[in-house]
Design an enzyme around this catalytic site. Structure first.
Site, PDB file in Angstrom:
ATOM      1  N   ASN A 189      98.556 105.537  15.696  1.00 42.63           N
ATOM      2  CA  ASN A 189      97.477 104.678  15.224  1.00 42.63           C
ATOM      3  C   ASN A 189      97.085 103.623  16.264  1.00 42.63           C
ATOM      4  O   ASN A 189      95.906 103.443  16.562  1.00 42.63           O
ATOM      5  CB  ASN A 189      97.900 103.985  13.932  1.00 42.63           C
ATOM      6  CG  ASN A 189      96.751 103.274  13.244  1.00 42.63           C
ATOM      7  OD1 ASN A 189      95.881 103.917  12.673  1.00 42.63           O
ATOM      8  ND2 ASN A 189      96.747 101.956  13.298  1.00 42.63           N
TER       9      ASN A 189
ATOM     10  N   SER B 207      98.826  91.444  21.520  1.00 39.26           N
ATOM     11  CA  SER B 207      99.628  90.584  20.642  1.00 39.26           C
ATOM     12  C   SER B 207     100.672  89.813  21.425  1.00 39.26           C
ATOM     13  O   SER B 207     101.253  90.325  22.397  1.00 39.26           O
ATOM     14  CB  SER B 207     100.327  91.450  19.591  1.00 39.26           C
ATOM     15  OG  SER B 207     101.270  90.698  18.858  1.00 39.26           O
TER      16      SER B 207
ATOM     17  N   TYR C 127     105.581  97.890  16.319  1.00 35.81           N
ATOM     18  CA  TYR C 127     104.246  97.297  16.477  1.00 35.81           C
ATOM     19  C   TYR C 127     104.112  96.668  17.855  1.00 35.81           C
ATOM     20  O   TYR C 127     103.142  96.922  18.591  1.00 35.81           O
ATOM     21  CB  TYR C 127     104.001  96.249  15.396  1.00 35.81           C
ATOM     22  CG  TYR C 127     102.802  95.381  15.684  1.00 35.81           C
ATOM     23  CD1 TYR C 127     101.510  95.876  15.522  1.00 35.81           C
ATOM     24  CD2 TYR C 127     102.959  94.072  16.140  1.00 35.81           C
ATOM     25  CE1 TYR C 127     100.397  95.082  15.816  1.00 35.81           C
ATOM     26  CE2 TYR C 127     101.853  93.278  16.423  1.00 35.81           C
ATOM     27  CZ  TYR C 127     100.577  93.782  16.258  1.00 35.81           C
ATOM     28  OH  TYR C 127      99.493  92.999  16.550  1.00 35.81           O
TER      29      TYR C 127
ATOM     30  N   LYS D 209      96.302  90.949   3.608  1.00 35.11           N
ATOM     31  CA  LYS D 209      97.463  91.113   4.474  1.00 35.11           C
ATOM     32  C   LYS D 209      98.795  90.848   3.764  1.00 35.11           C
ATOM     33  O   LYS D 209      99.858  91.129   4.320  1.00 35.11           O
ATOM     34  CB  LYS D 209      97.330  90.198   5.697  1.00 35.11           C
ATOM     35  CG  LYS D 209      96.201  90.610   6.632  1.00 35.11           C
ATOM     36  CD  LYS D 209      95.960  89.571   7.730  1.00 35.11           C
ATOM     37  CE  LYS D 209      97.123  89.476   8.690  1.00 35.11           C
ATOM     38  NZ  LYS D 209      97.274  90.697   9.521  1.00 35.11           N
TER      39      LYS D 209
ATOM     40  N   PHE E 246     112.046  78.556   5.869  1.00 32.62           N
ATOM     41  CA  PHE E 246     113.394  78.999   6.219  1.00 32.62           C
ATOM     42  C   PHE E 246     114.249  77.840   6.721  1.00 32.62           C
ATOM     43  O   PHE E 246     113.760  76.930   7.399  1.00 32.62           O
ATOM     44  CB  PHE E 246     113.351  80.066   7.310  1.00 32.62           C
ATOM     45  CG  PHE E 246     112.737  81.367   6.871  1.00 32.62           C
ATOM     46  CD1 PHE E 246     112.890  81.843   5.576  1.00 32.62           C
ATOM     47  CD2 PHE E 246     112.006  82.139   7.780  1.00 32.62           C
ATOM     48  CE1 PHE E 246     112.336  83.041   5.189  1.00 32.62           C
ATOM     49  CE2 PHE E 246     111.451  83.345   7.399  1.00 32.62           C
ATOM     50  CZ  PHE E 246     111.609  83.788   6.095  1.00 32.62           C
TER      51      PHE E 246
END
Length: 323
Positions: free
Chosen positions: A93, A117, A141, A181, A204
């Site tokens: 993809n 990214s 990714y 998303k 966190f």
């Protein structure tokens, strides 16, 4: 014609919106609307046509796609789920599809501006500058994005590019049109409604030497991301990979305190760091913008609190969609 792949997605739909604001509607949106929620991103936008990504990808691969003269391709389409470990799907993809479109554009001398990214920097141990020594992929990714950057670099380094090709390494983008998303949406989107419902935001606890909520990211407003895309569109003589971040790191505490200040109420509660994310989590990101600024980009970036407040207003008034 202007082509925007992923044009019904988060960043892509914001690109289409800003093109409309410039008076442009000769736009072909390429996307996959299996998740029908993305329709909301484009239902009020003005564009010439829509084509399913799979149909488009096959036509591009077979060299049969024809929509007339193409001015520029903004390639935003990709699977951006960093928790998707189906490497075969991710490579087909994100990598193979991008290669096909890159060659299609090169053969026709069409400017090609694509989404890379900041995940290509991994833990950021060696910094966040556009240099192979800084690169590290922590998941499929990130690897799909990194491998495509390297693939394009082979052509650029050997002066074989026929037309502009720009890769933008997006840092932590937030803003309208990201509802679909889910868990990959920004914390503003995730925590605004939680704050309204429960009066608290959860972050966190500390990890990797950071205090509770003190992990830092380079948060960039989606409007600024669109501005960077348009800058390179306006300068077709420039090619390369460039960081697309503000150059400033903010803690998650700062990020969420901007949400609380907009709401005028709330507090932060800290929860245990998930085991599933240990070793796969970026505790710190900060774009090195030296190369971007050297390329002439001078539009600046929206201050964090101003951007968060603007987005929160859309979450309050329009369910988080651009007007």
């Amino acid at each position: 014609m202007i082509i925007v792949t992923g044009g019904a997605g988060f960043i892509g739909s914001n690109i289409v919106k800003q093109l409309n604001n410039k008076g442009r509607n000769d736009i072909l949106i390429v996307d996959d609307l299996t998740d029908g929620r993305k329709i909301r991103n484009i239902e009020m936008l003005d564009f010439a046509d829509y084509i399913d990504y799979e149909e488009f990808d096959i036509a591009v691969e077979q060299n049969t796609f024809d929509c007339g003269p193409i001015e520029v391709v903004f390639h935003e389409g990709a699977c951006a789920d960093t928790m998707n470990y189906d490497g075969r799907y991710m490579m087909k993809n994100n990598y193979e599809g991008s290669k096909n479109l890159f060659h299609y554009c090169q053969e026709r001398r069409v400017p090609f501006i694509y989404a890379s990214s900041a995940s290509t920097y991994g833990h950021g141990t060696n910094g966040f500058r556009e240099d192979p020594v800084c690169e590290q992929a922590l998941n499929p990714y990130a690897y799909s994005k990194l491998l495509f950057d390297r693939y394009v670099a082979k052509f650029r380094n050997h002066l074989q590019l026929q037309s502009q090709c720009v890769g933008l390494r997006y840092f932590n983008v937030f803003g309208p049109n990201e509802t679909h998303k889910d868990k990959m949406a920004s914390l503003v989107r995730q925590m605004y409604y939680k704050l309204m419902e429960t009066g608290e935001i959860t972050l966190f606890k500390g990890i990797d030497g950071y205090g509770d909520g003190e992990q830092t990211r380079d948060f960039i407003y989606v409007n600024d991301v669109v501005n960077v895309n348009f800058y390179f569109w306006e300068h077709p003589e420039i090619s390369g990979v460039f960081n697309c971040g503000t150059g400033h790191a903010h803690t998650f505490n700062e990020f969420m305190k901007a949400v609380i200040s907009f709401a005028g109420k709330g507090e932060i509660r800290y929860i245990d760091f998930p085991e599933v994310l240990k070793g796969k989590y970026q505790s710190y990101t900060q774009a090195d913008t030296t190369k971007l600024l050297a390329a002439g980009y001078d539009k600046g970036f929206t201050p964090l609190e101003k951007a968060v407040h603007e987005y929160c207003a859309l979450l309050r008034d329009n369910e988080g969609y651009v007007k």
